[in-house]
Structures are given as C-alpha cells and as structure tokens.
Design an enzyme around this catalytic site. Structure first.
Site, PDB file in Angstrom:
ATOM      1  CG  HIS A  67      80.156 -61.816  14.962  1.00  0.00           C
ATOM      2  ND1 HIS A  67      80.783 -62.900  14.462  1.00  0.00           N
ATOM      3  CD2 HIS A  67      78.979 -61.373  14.528  1.00  0.00           C
ATOM      4  CE1 HIS A  67      80.237 -62.816  13.200  1.00  0.00           C
ATOM      5  NE2 HIS A  67      79.398 -62.019  13.306  1.00  0.00           N
ATOM      6  N   PRO A  68      81.599 -58.372  17.657  1.00  0.00           N
ATOM      7  CG  PRO A  68      80.631 -56.264  17.054  1.00  0.00           C
ATOM      8  CD  PRO A  68      81.002 -57.588  16.469  1.00  0.00           C
ATOM      9  CB  SER A  84      78.543 -53.985  14.443  1.00  0.00           C
ATOM     10  OG  SER A  84      78.709 -55.315  14.233  1.00  0.00           O
ATOM     11  CD  GLU A  86      73.587 -48.779   9.572  1.00  0.00           C
ATOM     12  OE1 GLU A  86      74.150 -47.687   8.936  1.00  0.00           O
ATOM     13  OE2 GLU A  86      73.345 -49.792   8.911  1.00  0.00           O
ATOM     14  CD  GLN A  88      76.368 -54.008  19.353  1.00  0.00           C
ATOM     15  OE1 GLN A  88      76.215 -53.689  20.472  1.00  0.00           O
ATOM     16  NE2 GLN A  88      77.450 -54.575  18.975  1.00  0.00           N
ATOM     17  CG  PHE A 119      74.793 -63.878  23.435  1.00  0.00           C
ATOM     18  CD1 PHE A 119      74.155 -62.761  23.195  1.00  0.00           C
ATOM     19  CD2 PHE A 119      74.147 -65.175  23.630  1.00  0.00           C
ATOM     20  CE1 PHE A 119      72.852 -62.696  23.056  1.00  0.00           C
ATOM     21  CE2 PHE A 119      72.648 -65.112  23.482  1.00  0.00           C
ATOM     22  CZ  PHE A 119      72.147 -64.111  23.129  1.00  0.00           C
ATOM     23  CB  ILE A 121      71.203 -62.770  19.646  1.00  0.00           C
ATOM     24  CG1 ILE A 121      69.813 -63.146  19.307  1.00  0.00           C
ATOM     25  CG2 ILE A 121      71.393 -61.216  19.732  1.00  0.00           C
ATOM     26  CD1 ILE A 121      68.842 -63.376  20.558  1.00  0.00           C
ATOM     27  CB  CYS A 122      69.715 -61.899  14.064  1.00  0.00           C
ATOM     28  SG  CYS A 122      69.562 -60.844  12.694  1.00  0.00           S
ATOM     29  CB  ALA A 123      71.082 -56.669  17.066  1.00  0.00           C
TER      30      ALA A 123
HETATM   31  N1  LIG Z   1      77.357 -60.248  19.646  1.00  0.00           N
HETATM   32  C1  LIG Z   1      76.517 -59.850  18.768  1.00  0.00           C
HETATM   33  O1  LIG Z   1      75.378 -60.475  18.690  1.00  0.00           O
HETATM   34  N2  LIG Z   1      76.874 -58.770  17.957  1.00  0.00           N
HETATM   35  C2  LIG Z   1      75.814 -58.360  16.972  1.00  0.00           C
HETATM   36  N3  LIG Z   1      74.689 -58.898  16.554  1.00  0.00           N
HETATM   37  C3  LIG Z   1      74.257 -58.090  15.535  1.00  0.00           C
HETATM   38  O2  LIG Z   1      73.111 -58.314  15.010  1.00  0.00           O
HETATM   39  N4  LIG Z   1      74.990 -57.189  15.393  1.00  0.00           N
HETATM   40  C4  LIG Z   1      76.139 -57.237  16.230  1.00  0.00           C
HETATM   41  O3  LIG Z   1      77.001 -56.265  16.269  1.00  0.00           O
END
Ligand SMILES: NC(=O)NC1=NC(=O)NC1=O
Length: 174
Positions: A67-68, A84, A86, A88, A119, A121-123
C-alpha cells in the site's frame, strides 16, 4: 448486482476487473476465482477475507507494504493506482498545505520505522483530521496490534473497492 455476470467472467476478465481490489495484490483475485460460482458480493468478500487471514504474519505485513503512503511519494509523483488516487483525494490528501505534508511525512516515517510496514487506514471513511489523529494514536500500539488493525483497514478498503466495481461495472462490462 448481477452475480451471474461476475460468475461468467473468464479468469482474465475477472482479474482484470478485480485485480486491484486489494492494492497491488492481484494474487488474491487470481486465487479466489477458483471459488466461483459466487453466491453474491458477500461471498466474494468472504473469500478475500479468508485468503488474507490465511497469510502468516510476514505475509500480512507484505500485503500491507503493497500500500502507498497517504500523502506520500507516490501521490507527489503521480504514480498512485487509480483507486488509491481517488481514495486519497477524497480524504483531502491532495489538498494539504506544506506544513500538513511535512507532518504526514514525519508521522508516516516514524510509523514505518517502528513497525516495518506503512500506516494504513480506509481513506474513504476518514478525513485528513481523522487520519492525522488516528496515525498519532496508533503509533503508540505494539506491532501485533497494528498489524491486525491495518489488516482490518485493508479489508474495509477492499470491500468499498469491490462494491464500487460491481456497481459501476453494471454500466460497463457486467
Ligand atoms: N496508506 C494508506 O492507508 N493508503 C490508502 N488508504 C486508502 O484508503 N487508499 C490508500 O491508498
């Protein structure tokens, strides 16, 4: 949702459509294709979850490393996957001022230094204030707790991506 259309997809079509449901981990879609015909979307999700939970701790950490970072190098250089980017953007990661970018970089580096994976998290379910707060809080956890928390976030991200594909897929392929 037309689950019969999903079940009728060839292997190539299935992985083309669902290959990035879990970020940069097409192996998961390649693997769960064996379980078709799927009863419904929940059934597909259950097989994705089963695959993830079957991974060893190092396997799970490998999945997390695919994951980035939020507001990280990939975002700055425009190399995020479409999904990702969209996600972020929706969480405000593309509208940070320079101080916020520096804060995210520092916290992300501290987190990665401590745990050895990024780290996550569901952005889509958080805004930038939530993300900074949760990142600061979760930095205090131990590795095992963070691995499990991050995996839960990956499952939320993949569930939203799966639903988005199937709903939008109805207009195009399915
Ligand atoms: N490190 C992250 O939490 N990345 C990301 N969370 C997302 O919901 N999309 C992502 O790219």
């Amino acid at each position: 949702m037309d689950i019969s259309a999903v079940n009728a997809l060839t292997y190539e079509e299935f992985v083309e459509l669902f290959g990035n449901v879990v970020e940069k981990s097409p192996i998961i879609s390649a693997a769960i294709w064996s379980h078709r015909p799927f009863k419904d979307l929940t059934d597909i999700e259950a097989h994705i979850t089963e695959f993830i939970h079957s991974l060893s701790d190092s396997g799970k950490e490998g999945l997390l490393r695919c994951h980035p970072d939020l507001a990280g190098r990939d975002l700055q250089s425009g190399t995020l996957t479409r999904e990702s980017r969209e996600e972020q953007s929706q969480a405000g990661m593309t509208a940070l001022d320079s101080a916020e970018i520096l804060l995210m970089h520092r916290l992300n580096s501290e987190y990665k230094e401590r745990f050895g994976f990024p780290f996550i998290i569901c952005a889509r379910l958080n805004n930038k204030a939530d993300i900074v707060r949760r990142l600061s809080e979760r930095l205090k956890n131990d590795r095992a707790a963070e691995r499990e928390l991050a995996i839960e976030e990956v499952k939320k991200i993949s569930s939203l991506r799966l639903h988005n594909i199937v709903l939008s897929g109805i207009q195009t392929k399915l």
